[in-house]
Write an enzyme that holds these catalytic residues in place. Structure first.
Site, mmCIF file in Angstrom:
data_model
loop_
_atom_site.group_PDB
_atom_site.id
_atom_site.type_symbol
_atom_site.label_atom_id
_atom_site.label_comp_id
_atom_site.label_asym_id
_atom_site.label_seq_id
_atom_site.Cartn_x
_atom_site.Cartn_y
_atom_site.Cartn_z
ATOM 1 N N LYS A 4 0.850 -1.206 0.000
ATOM 2 C CA LYS A 4 0.000 0.000 0.000
ATOM 3 C C LYS A 4 0.874 1.241 0.000
ATOM 4 O O LYS A 4 2.038 1.216 0.420
ATOM 5 C CB LYS A 4 -0.936 0.026 1.204
ATOM 6 C CG LYS A 4 -0.257 0.009 2.597
ATOM 7 C CD LYS A 4 0.192 1.356 3.138
ATOM 8 C CE LYS A 4 0.934 1.220 4.459
ATOM 9 N NZ LYS A 4 1.712 2.368 4.875
ATOM 10 N N ASP A 41 -2.732 -1.837 9.933
ATOM 11 C CA ASP A 41 -2.772 -1.837 8.466
ATOM 12 C C ASP A 41 -3.261 -3.162 7.883
ATOM 13 O O ASP A 41 -3.453 -3.269 6.672
ATOM 14 C CB ASP A 41 -1.357 -1.587 7.896
ATOM 15 C CG ASP A 41 -0.882 -0.157 8.126
ATOM 16 O OD1 ASP A 41 -1.702 0.691 8.524
ATOM 17 O OD2 ASP A 41 0.310 0.092 7.889
#
Ligand code: ATP
Length: 304
Positions: A14, A141
């Site tokens: 990401k 995350d």
């Protein structure tokens, strides 16, 4: 149990296109407005039957990944097995392509990949909401690594709202030698805030909020709008710990990137570019550690 011999899950890295960091909470965490975008750099996690939990790996940075029970992928397998009251009998093999400790959520990706792989290997059919709940326990995350695409993460980043993305964005990611510890970067962010006289507590820092211009640029697939709105509140702290990154950011911008920023807690630098041709030029300028990638990318995906 199924008779499956091995399953492989592909899971993306990401980049945070916006990372707004609030003041330090009494529990030590920070509230975030974290706009995640999954990018097409992938780790692969393969789960196969074994008499007990075993973890192996391969890839450029594998020497800095703990291949023991502290590995986030191993912890994911243990958490899933515990949820179902079974033993975590699995061999997990991680093929790493995501920079380690690079601010691209590589460990989180492996955790999400291991969850999906073990769920399939053990034939559990765990509901998605339960998988997401386990992800949130493993790390802020991890839910996004499972989900992929684009999302706004609030709270510590784990409370996800999916976001619409109206196009494909082209990036170059420049990994840096040596990682940065995420907690150390948050501590440096707090220190800089105190040093600048503003204080680092919840009452001292504005509550983090997603930037409406950035969300609109994502929705419209507007690369120039996105370039103008990219923002990372951890960038000053990452640059304070790694001043050499400023040179990398400048080199990518000079080579034609529309915008350059540190990815999450760094030290990977992210360059948004207008097209594949510019991506190739920027990557060439930055050298062999630079890699082009497209976004958004799908989340953890079981490969056939
Ligand atoms: P984030 O962007 O979520 O802050 P990061 O990309 O900066 O994370 P990771 O690659 O997730 O950092 O690694 C952070 C640390 O976690 C590493 O230094 C490593 O010791 C440890 N770790 C545990 N499991 C893994 C894993 N499967 N892959 C990579 N690192 C792992």
């Amino acid at each position: 149990m199924t008779a499956t011999a091995a399953v492989t899950v592909r899971v993306p890295a990401k980049v945070n296109v916006q990372l707004a960091v609030g003041g330090r909470r009494p529990d030590g965490f920070h509230d975030l407005a974290n706009v995640f975008l999954a990018v097409g750099l992938y780790d692969h996690v393969t789960a196969s039957p074994a008499p007990d939990l075993r973890i192996t790996g391969e890839g450029r940075d594998i020497a800095s990944v703990p291949l023991d029970p502290s590995n986030l992928a191993a912890r994911a397998a243990v958490a899933l097995a515990a949820r179902h009251g079974i033993e975590p009998r699995v061999h997990l093999h991680i093929r790493k392509d995501i920079p380690v400790a690079g601010g691209m959520a590589g460990g989180s990706a492996d955790a999400a990949g291991a969850l999906v792989a073990c769920d399939a290997l053990w034939g559990l059919g765990t509901p998605r909401e339960d998988l997401l709940a386990i992800c949130a326990e493993l790390g802020s995350d991890v839910p996004f690594s499972l989900a992929g695409g684009a999302a706004l993460g609030e709270g510590r980043g784990e409370i996800l709202t999916p976001l619409e993305v109206g196009g494909t964005f082209s990036w170059v990611f420049a990994a840096a030698d040596g990682g940065l510890s995420t907690p150390a970067v948050y501590r440096e962010c707090d220190r800089l805030r105190r040093e600048q006289g503003g204080g680092d507590g919840i009452g001292d820092v504005p509550a983090p909020q997603a930037d409406p211009r950035l969300l609109e640029a994502l929705r419209a697939g507007d690369v120039h709008g996105l370039a103008a709105a990219l923002a990372n509140d951890l960038q000053a702290a990452a640059l304070s710990l790694r001043p050499d990154l400023a040179r990398t950011l400048r080199a990518g911008a000079d080579a034609g990137a529309l915008a350059a920023l540190v990815s999450g807690s760094g030290p990977t630098c992210a360059f948004l570019v207008s097209d594949g041709e510019t991506a190739a030029k920027v990557a060439h300028t930055l050298g062999p550690a630079a890699r082009p990638a497209l976004s958004p990318a799908p989340g953890a995906t079981l490969l056939p």
